[in-house]
Design an enzyme around this catalytic site. Structure first.
Site, PDB file in Angstrom:
ATOM      1  N   TYR A  30      -4.801  18.720  -9.924  1.00  9.65           N
ATOM      2  CA  TYR A  30      -5.203  17.549  -9.121  1.00  9.65           C
ATOM      3  C   TYR A  30      -6.181  16.708  -9.932  1.00  9.65           C
ATOM      4  O   TYR A  30      -6.021  15.480 -10.055  1.00  9.65           O
ATOM      5  CB  TYR A  30      -5.847  17.996  -7.803  1.00  9.65           C
ATOM      6  CG  TYR A  30      -6.336  16.826  -6.968  1.00  9.65           C
ATOM      7  CD1 TYR A  30      -5.437  15.994  -6.307  1.00  9.65           C
ATOM      8  CD2 TYR A  30      -7.699  16.538  -6.852  1.00  9.65           C
ATOM      9  CE1 TYR A  30      -5.881  14.902  -5.550  1.00  9.65           C
ATOM     10  CE2 TYR A  30      -8.148  15.456  -6.104  1.00  9.65           C
ATOM     11  CZ  TYR A  30      -7.232  14.641  -5.452  1.00  9.65           C
ATOM     12  OH  TYR A  30      -7.671  13.565  -4.713  1.00  9.65           O
TER      13      TYR A  30
ATOM     14  N   ALA B 154       0.749   4.490   3.208  1.00  6.69           N
ATOM     15  CA  ALA B 154      -0.029   3.721   4.192  1.00  6.69           C
ATOM     16  C   ALA B 154       0.098   4.268   5.611  1.00  6.69           C
ATOM     17  O   ALA B 154      -0.485   3.706   6.535  1.00  6.69           O
ATOM     18  CB  ALA B 154       0.395   2.255   4.162  1.00  6.69           C
ATOM     19  N   ASN B 155       0.848   5.358   5.796  1.00  4.35           N
ATOM     20  CA  ASN B 155       1.031   5.858   7.164  1.00  4.35           C
ATOM     21  C   ASN B 155      -0.107   6.765   7.618  1.00  4.35           C
ATOM     22  O   ASN B 155      -0.143   7.177   8.768  1.00  4.35           O
ATOM     23  CB  ASN B 155       2.364   6.605   7.285  1.00  4.35           C
ATOM     24  CG  ASN B 155       2.443   7.785   6.348  1.00  4.35           C
ATOM     25  OD1 ASN B 155       2.422   7.612   5.133  1.00  4.35           O
ATOM     26  ND2 ASN B 155       2.512   8.985   6.890  1.00  4.35           N
ATOM     27  N   SER B 156      -1.025   7.095   6.698  1.00  4.68           N
ATOM     28  CA  SER B 156      -2.022   8.105   7.054  1.00  4.68           C
ATOM     29  C   SER B 156      -3.340   7.848   6.336  1.00  4.68           C
ATOM     30  O   SER B 156      -3.378   7.130   5.327  1.00  4.68           O
ATOM     31  CB  SER B 156      -1.409   9.454   6.647  1.00  4.68           C
ATOM     32  OG  SER B 156      -2.341  10.439   6.402  1.00  4.68           O
ATOM     33  N   GLY B 157      -4.431   8.408   6.857  1.00  2.00           N
ATOM     34  CA  GLY B 157      -5.721   8.453   6.170  1.00  2.00           C
ATOM     35  C   GLY B 157      -6.212   7.111   5.644  1.00  2.00           C
ATOM     36  O   GLY B 157      -6.269   6.106   6.357  1.00  2.00           O
TER      37      GLY B 157
ATOM     38  N   GLY C 296       5.994  -7.835 -13.335  1.00  2.00           N
ATOM     39  CA  GLY C 296       6.542  -9.193 -13.428  1.00  2.00           C
ATOM     40  C   GLY C 296       6.202  -9.988 -12.170  1.00  2.00           C
ATOM     41  O   GLY C 296       5.739 -11.138 -12.250  1.00  2.00           O
TER      42      GLY C 296
ATOM     43  N   ILE D 122       0.865  -1.195   0.000  1.00  2.76           N
ATOM     44  CA  ILE D 122       0.000   0.000   0.000  1.00  2.76           C
ATOM     45  C   ILE D 122       0.894   1.235   0.000  1.00  2.76           C
ATOM     46  O   ILE D 122       1.720   1.415   0.902  1.00  2.76           O
ATOM     47  CB  ILE D 122      -0.918   0.046   1.248  1.00  2.76           C
ATOM     48  CG1 ILE D 122      -1.676  -1.274   1.407  1.00  2.76           C
ATOM     49  CG2 ILE D 122      -1.887   1.219   1.157  1.00  2.76           C
ATOM     50  CD1 ILE D 122      -2.493  -1.360   2.695  1.00  2.76           C
ATOM     51  N   THR D 123       0.733   2.091  -1.008  1.00  6.07           N
ATOM     52  CA  THR D 123       1.519   3.333  -1.008  1.00  6.07           C
ATOM     53  C   THR D 123       0.803   4.352  -0.112  1.00  6.07           C
ATOM     54  O   THR D 123      -0.426   4.382  -0.051  1.00  6.07           O
ATOM     55  CB  THR D 123       1.689   3.886  -2.436  1.00  6.07           C
ATOM     56  OG1 THR D 123       0.414   4.299  -2.948  1.00  6.07           O
ATOM     57  CG2 THR D 123       2.300   2.859  -3.371  1.00  6.07           C
TER      58      THR D 123
HETATM   59  N1  NAP Z   1      -9.670  12.297   1.572  1.00  8.61           N
HETATM   60  C1  NAP Z   1     -10.550  12.423   0.576  1.00  8.61           C
HETATM   61  O1  NAP Z   1     -11.630  13.017   0.724  1.00  8.61           O
HETATM   62  C2  NAP Z   1     -10.219  11.857  -0.786  1.00  8.61           C
HETATM   63  C3  NAP Z   1     -11.174  12.010  -1.801  1.00  8.61           C
HETATM   64  C4  NAP Z   1     -10.890  11.483  -3.052  1.00  8.61           C
HETATM   65  C5  NAP Z   1      -9.687  10.827  -3.281  1.00  8.61           C
HETATM   66  N2  NAP Z   1      -8.775  10.722  -2.268  1.00  8.61           N
HETATM   67  C6  NAP Z   1      -7.514  10.031  -2.579  1.00  8.61           C
HETATM   68  O2  NAP Z   1      -7.214   9.116  -1.552  1.00  8.61           O
HETATM   69  C7  NAP Z   1      -5.806   8.867  -1.518  1.00  8.61           C
HETATM   70  C8  NAP Z   1      -5.324   8.858  -0.072  1.00  8.61           C
HETATM   71  O3  NAP Z   1      -5.442  10.160   0.452  1.00  8.61           O
HETATM   72  P1  NAP Z   1      -5.908  10.463   1.963  1.00  8.61           P
HETATM   73  O4  NAP Z   1      -7.212  11.157   1.874  1.00  8.61           O
HETATM   74  O5  NAP Z   1      -5.760   9.263   2.803  1.00  8.61           O
HETATM   75  O6  NAP Z   1      -4.832  11.583   2.356  1.00  8.61           O
HETATM   76  P2  NAP Z   1      -3.586  11.568   3.365  1.00  8.61           P
HETATM   77  O7  NAP Z   1      -4.038  11.240   4.742  1.00  8.61           O
HETATM   78  O8  NAP Z   1      -2.905  12.879   3.144  1.00  8.61           O
HETATM   79  O9  NAP Z   1      -2.692  10.389   2.819  1.00  8.61           O
HETATM   80  C9  NAP Z   1      -1.917  10.547   1.679  1.00  8.61           C
HETATM   81  C10 NAP Z   1      -0.731   9.632   1.767  1.00  8.61           C
HETATM   82  O10 NAP Z   1       0.067   9.817   0.583  1.00  8.61           O
HETATM   83  C11 NAP Z   1       1.407   9.972   0.980  1.00  8.61           C
HETATM   84  N3  NAP Z   1       2.229  10.697   0.026  1.00  8.61           N
HETATM   85  C12 NAP Z   1       2.129  11.980  -0.398  1.00  8.61           C
HETATM   86  N4  NAP Z   1       3.135  12.278  -1.238  1.00  8.61           N
HETATM   87  C13 NAP Z   1       3.899  11.150  -1.358  1.00  8.61           C
HETATM   88  C14 NAP Z   1       5.080  10.829  -2.040  1.00  8.61           C
HETATM   89  N5  NAP Z   1       5.752  11.745  -2.762  1.00  8.61           N
HETATM   90  N6  NAP Z   1       5.580   9.571  -1.952  1.00  8.61           N
HETATM   91  C15 NAP Z   1       4.954   8.641  -1.185  1.00  8.61           C
HETATM   92  N7  NAP Z   1       3.841   8.897  -0.478  1.00  8.61           N
HETATM   93  C16 NAP Z   1       3.319  10.148  -0.554  1.00  8.61           C
HETATM   94  C17 NAP Z   1       1.322  10.728   2.304  1.00  8.61           C
HETATM   95  O11 NAP Z   1       2.562  10.617   3.009  1.00  8.61           O
HETATM   96  P3  NAP Z   1       2.967  11.713   4.150  1.00  8.61           P
HETATM   97  O12 NAP Z   1       2.122  11.409   5.339  1.00  8.61           O
HETATM   98  O13 NAP Z   1       4.414  11.431   4.350  1.00  8.61           O
HETATM   99  O14 NAP Z   1       2.696  13.052   3.570  1.00  8.61           O
HETATM  100  C18 NAP Z   1       0.174   9.971   2.971  1.00  8.61           C
HETATM  101  O15 NAP Z   1       0.656   8.778   3.527  1.00  8.61           O
HETATM  102  C19 NAP Z   1      -5.171   9.928  -2.405  1.00  8.61           C
HETATM  103  O16 NAP Z   1      -4.798   9.352  -3.630  1.00  8.61           O
HETATM  104  C20 NAP Z   1      -6.288  10.930  -2.623  1.00  8.61           C
HETATM  105  O17 NAP Z   1      -6.179  11.607  -3.849  1.00  8.61           O
HETATM  106  C21 NAP Z   1      -9.016  11.195  -1.029  1.00  8.61           C
END
Ligand code: NAP
Length: 333
Positions: free
Chosen positions: A214, A51-54, A174, A48-49
């Site tokens: 975005y 994976a530390n948050s949200g 692969g 999971i990429t």
């Molecule tokens: N939340 C919403 O309402 C919502 C709605 C639609 C889609 N999404 C999608 O859901 C996905 C997860 O987002 P989330 O809402 O869980 O937000 P989040 O809590 O900010 O989680 C985003 C994760 O992506 C990581 N990340 C950011 N830049 C990175 C990089 N350069 N390399 C590796 N990891 C990176 C962050 O790491 P750090 O903690 O180190 O920054 C964090 O672990 C995203 O693709 C987002 O577009 C979310």
């Protein structure tokens, strides 16, 4: 004066009650797999990429509970290790499988460094040998940041949300094929609707608009999924894309909310946004449910297939985006 004050208080109370009611009958989706099936992912390795948050963190917690070996691909090792310690504690307290610190086997949690804003980091991540990979979840994302570039000079949102995952997936194909049946799950957003793929200025150097960029990166996630599904036909590797809805996470960290508006904003997100676990249900479903075995190239929301706008189904744009992305990340044919 007294009447006006009482009216205002009653209106505020009514509003709060309505928001609270909305919260409890509102955005939750059915809780798949919770409360049962605890061995469903036993013997499976999931990457999971972010994976530390949200959403990524909630997805990791649930797949661990289902017995998977979860690799957290995170850009910041300290933040990731902290999240891993908490996850292990939570799973243990909930009576889930014992989680070792960093070794192979079911129910394990492994932290690895992966910065999607650096093609070098993606390549070195993929060089580390793994015996198998059953599920890849392209979840990490960055949202409406100011203009920034990745290490390789790409606009940050396109670079992280699309290009980093594009290279990662290609380098892991692969392994996914040799572990088949296997699955790729891509997290996009409904905001893809407001994006467009302008091949003349993919790097947005002319007119940067953070909202458009975005949306464009999220449209790219869908076009990528559909083109990849076509290329993977007959391999027993499936790929599907989902939108999680609006979820309370750290995603909005680049959005400035004036101090005075913050309480109202927090109230609205509390009332209307999903919790991370609710938001992660479709990722968990696509990663683990037997119901979607063999399903590929589809777009999901709340664990159901949904329709896409024609622009997200344009095969010629998807094919061109694939070719252009290969050149951008330096994939040699
Ligand atoms: N939340 C919403 O309402 C919502 C709605 C639609 C889609 N999404 C999608 O859901 C996905 C997860 O987002 P989330 O809402 O869980 O937000 P989040 O809590 O900010 O989680 C985003 C994760 O992506 C990581 N990340 C950011 N830049 C990175 C990089 N350069 N390399 C590796 N990891 C990176 C962050 O790491 P750090 O903690 O180190 O920054 C964090 O672990 C995203 O693709 C987002 O577009 C979310």
């Amino acid at each position: 004066m007294a009447v006006a004050t009482v009216a205002a208080l009653l209106a505020a109370l009514g509003g709060a009650l309505w928001l609270a009611a909305r919260r409890f009958v509102g955005p939750s989706v059915k809780r798949l797999h919770r409360g049962g099936d605890s061995g469903l992912m036993h013997g499976k390795t999931v990457l999971i990429t972010g994976a530390n948050s949200g959403l990524g963190r909630a997805t990791a917690a649930e797949l661990l509970r289902l017995g998977a070996r979860v690799i957290m691909g995170c850009r910041d090792r300290t933040r990731a290790e902290e999240a891993a310690v908490q996850l292990r504690r939570e799973i243990c307290q909930a009576g889930g499988p014992e989680l070792g610190p960093d070794s192979s086997g079911a129910g394990e949690l492994v932290v690895k460094e992966l910065d999607l804003a650096s093609l070098r980091s993606v390549r070195s991540f993929c060089q580390e040998e793994e015996p198998r990979l059953d599920v890849l979840i392209n979840n990490a994302g960055i949202f409406q940041c100011p203009y920034m570039k990745t290490e390789d000079g790409f606009e940050m949102q396109f670079g992280v949300n699309h290009l980093g995952h594009f290279l990662l997936t290609n380098l892991l194909l692969g392994l996914l094929k040799s572990s088949a049946p296997s699955r790729i799950v891509v997290v996009t957003s409904k905001l893809y609707k407001y994006g467009d793929i302008n091949f003349e200025d993919l790097n947005s150097e002319q007119n940067y608009n953070k909202r458009f960029c975005y949306s464009r990166s999220k449209l790219a996630n869908i076009l990528f999924t559909r083109e990849l599904a076509r290329r993977l036909e007959g391999t027993n590797v499936t790929v599907n894309v989902l939108h999680p809805g609006m979820v309370r996470t750290n995603l909005g960290r680049h959005i400035h909310i004036p101090l005075l508006v913050k309480p109202l904003f927090n109230l609205v997100t509390w009332a209307f946004f999903k919790t991370p676990l609710e938001g992660a249900q479709t990722s968990i479903y696509l990663a683990s449910s037997p119901e979607v075995e063999g399903v590929s190239g589809k777009y999901f929301g709340d664990c159901k297939e949904e329709e896409l706008l024609p622009k997200a189904m344009d095969e010629s744009v998807a094919g061109k985006l694939w070719d252009v992305s290969e050149v951008m990340v330096g994939i040699l044919k």
